[in-house]
Design an enzyme around this catalytic site. Structure first.
Site, PDB file in Angstrom:
ATOM      1  N   CYS A  54     105.414  40.064  -1.514  1.00 32.28           N
ATOM      2  CA  CYS A  54     105.495  40.013  -2.975  1.00 32.28           C
ATOM      3  C   CYS A  54     106.610  39.056  -3.359  1.00 32.28           C
ATOM      4  O   CYS A  54     107.696  39.102  -2.768  1.00 32.28           O
ATOM      5  CB  CYS A  54     105.772  41.415  -3.512  1.00 32.28           C
ATOM      6  SG  CYS A  54     105.880  41.481  -5.307  1.00 32.28           S
ATOM      7  N   HIS A  58      97.075  44.739  -5.715  1.00 35.45           N
ATOM      8  CA  HIS A  58      98.513  44.449  -5.661  1.00 35.45           C
ATOM      9  C   HIS A  58      99.026  44.006  -7.034  1.00 35.45           C
ATOM     10  O   HIS A  58     100.040  44.519  -7.527  1.00 35.45           O
ATOM     11  CB  HIS A  58      98.769  43.364  -4.604  1.00 35.45           C
ATOM     12  CG  HIS A  58     100.188  42.920  -4.515  1.00 35.45           C
ATOM     13  ND1 HIS A  58     100.992  43.166  -3.424  1.00 35.45           N
ATOM     14  CD2 HIS A  58     100.970  42.241  -5.388  1.00 35.45           C
ATOM     15  CE1 HIS A  58     102.207  42.671  -3.641  1.00 35.45           C
ATOM     16  NE2 HIS A  58     102.219  42.095  -4.828  1.00 35.45           N
ATOM     17  N   GLU A  59      98.317  43.053  -7.639  1.00 30.72           N
ATOM     18  CA  GLU A  59      98.794  42.516  -8.920  1.00 30.72           C
ATOM     19  C   GLU A  59      98.720  43.570 -10.024  1.00 30.72           C
ATOM     20  O   GLU A  59      99.634  43.679 -10.848  1.00 30.72           O
ATOM     21  CB  GLU A  59      97.996  41.264  -9.316  1.00 30.72           C
ATOM     22  CG  GLU A  59      98.112  40.087  -8.349  1.00 30.72           C
ATOM     23  CD  GLU A  59      99.550  39.743  -7.985  1.00 30.72           C
ATOM     24  OE1 GLU A  59     100.456  39.970  -8.797  1.00 30.72           O
ATOM     25  OE2 GLU A  59      99.771  39.256  -6.865  1.00 30.72           O
ATOM     26  N   HIS A 105     101.546  45.982 -10.367  1.00 28.10           N
ATOM     27  CA  HIS A 105     102.739  45.535 -11.097  1.00 28.10           C
ATOM     28  C   HIS A 105     102.687  46.002 -12.557  1.00 28.10           C
ATOM     29  O   HIS A 105     103.720  46.231 -13.178  1.00 28.10           O
ATOM     30  CB  HIS A 105     102.848  44.008 -11.062  1.00 28.10           C
ATOM     31  CG  HIS A 105     103.398  43.455  -9.781  1.00 28.10           C
ATOM     32  ND1 HIS A 105     104.681  43.709  -9.359  1.00 28.10           N
ATOM     33  CD2 HIS A 105     102.854  42.654  -8.833  1.00 28.10           C
ATOM     34  CE1 HIS A 105     104.910  43.082  -8.208  1.00 28.10           C
ATOM     35  NE2 HIS A 105     103.803  42.439  -7.855  1.00 28.10           N
TER      36      HIS A 105
HETATM   37 NI    NI Z   1     103.747  41.291  -6.092  1.00 30.52          NI
END
Ligand code: NI
Length: 188
Positions: free
Chosen positions: A99, A141-142, A145
């Site tokens: 990341c 993953h994104e 966030h």
């Molecule tokens: Ni990330």
């Protein structure tokens, strides 16, 4: 367009829930995407979420490099606004992730293998896809966030957490292994 500082682990913005974007077609949103894109490219990333440049809104951008895609075609840049994800099966797999907000580190993270996702593009039109593999992993993953989650908090076992440089050294010493993926994915 401008390259913007990337918030790193410990910055409170990365632990917050992002707010929905009210009007995806607002030029302010396009300007934000332009900054995110330039920042992501300069950092060699394949994805970036708005909170990573300290903007707490539900917007992510990502690509799938051709060598990481199942059809070999790759996926050009996707801008996804107010995204929603749902798993399409119970199957999960584990792979190294990195990341841009946790530079230098990588670790193995379980993710759904097959997901459906939907969200809006910059034109306000619905984007709806069913995907698997690396594509599914990047989106999970994104979008994490936007929930204030970093991949570390998805790791059931921290023993695979490593400095990317150390893994790269191992690979250089022992020849190509599955850990090659670690080095490539570390820039997410
Ligand atoms: Ni990330």
């Amino acid at each position: 367009m401008a390259i913007v500082d990337i918030a790193r682990m410990g910055n409170p913005i990365l632990a917050q829930h992002a707010a929905p974007v009210e009007d995806p077609t607002d030029p302010v949103v396009a300007a934000l995407v332009a900054d995110m894109l330039e920042t992501m490219i300069s950092a060699n990333g394949v994805g970036l979420a708005a909170p990573q440049i300290s903007r707490g809104v539900q917007l992510v951008i990502f690509t799938v490099p051709s060598e990481r895609s199942e059809d070999g075609q790759g996926l050009p840049l996707t801008v996804l606004i107010n995204p929603e994800i749902h798993p399409l099966s119970d199957a999960m797999d584990e792979a190294y992730e990195g990341c841009l907000s946790v530079p230098g580190l990588t670790g193995r993270v379980p993710r759904w293998c097959h997901i459906g996702y939907r969200g809006l593009g910059l034109d306000g039109k619905l984007i709806e896809r069913e995907v698997s593999g690396f594509h599914a992993r990047v989106v999970q993953h994104e979008c994490d966030h936007l929930l204030g989650r970093l991949y570390l908090s998805r790791m059931p076992d921290l023993s695979s957490l490593a400095f990317t440089e150390e893994l790269r050294r191992l690979i250089a010493a022992s020849g190509p292994t599955g850990d090659e993926a670690a080095v490539e994915a570390a820039a997410e």
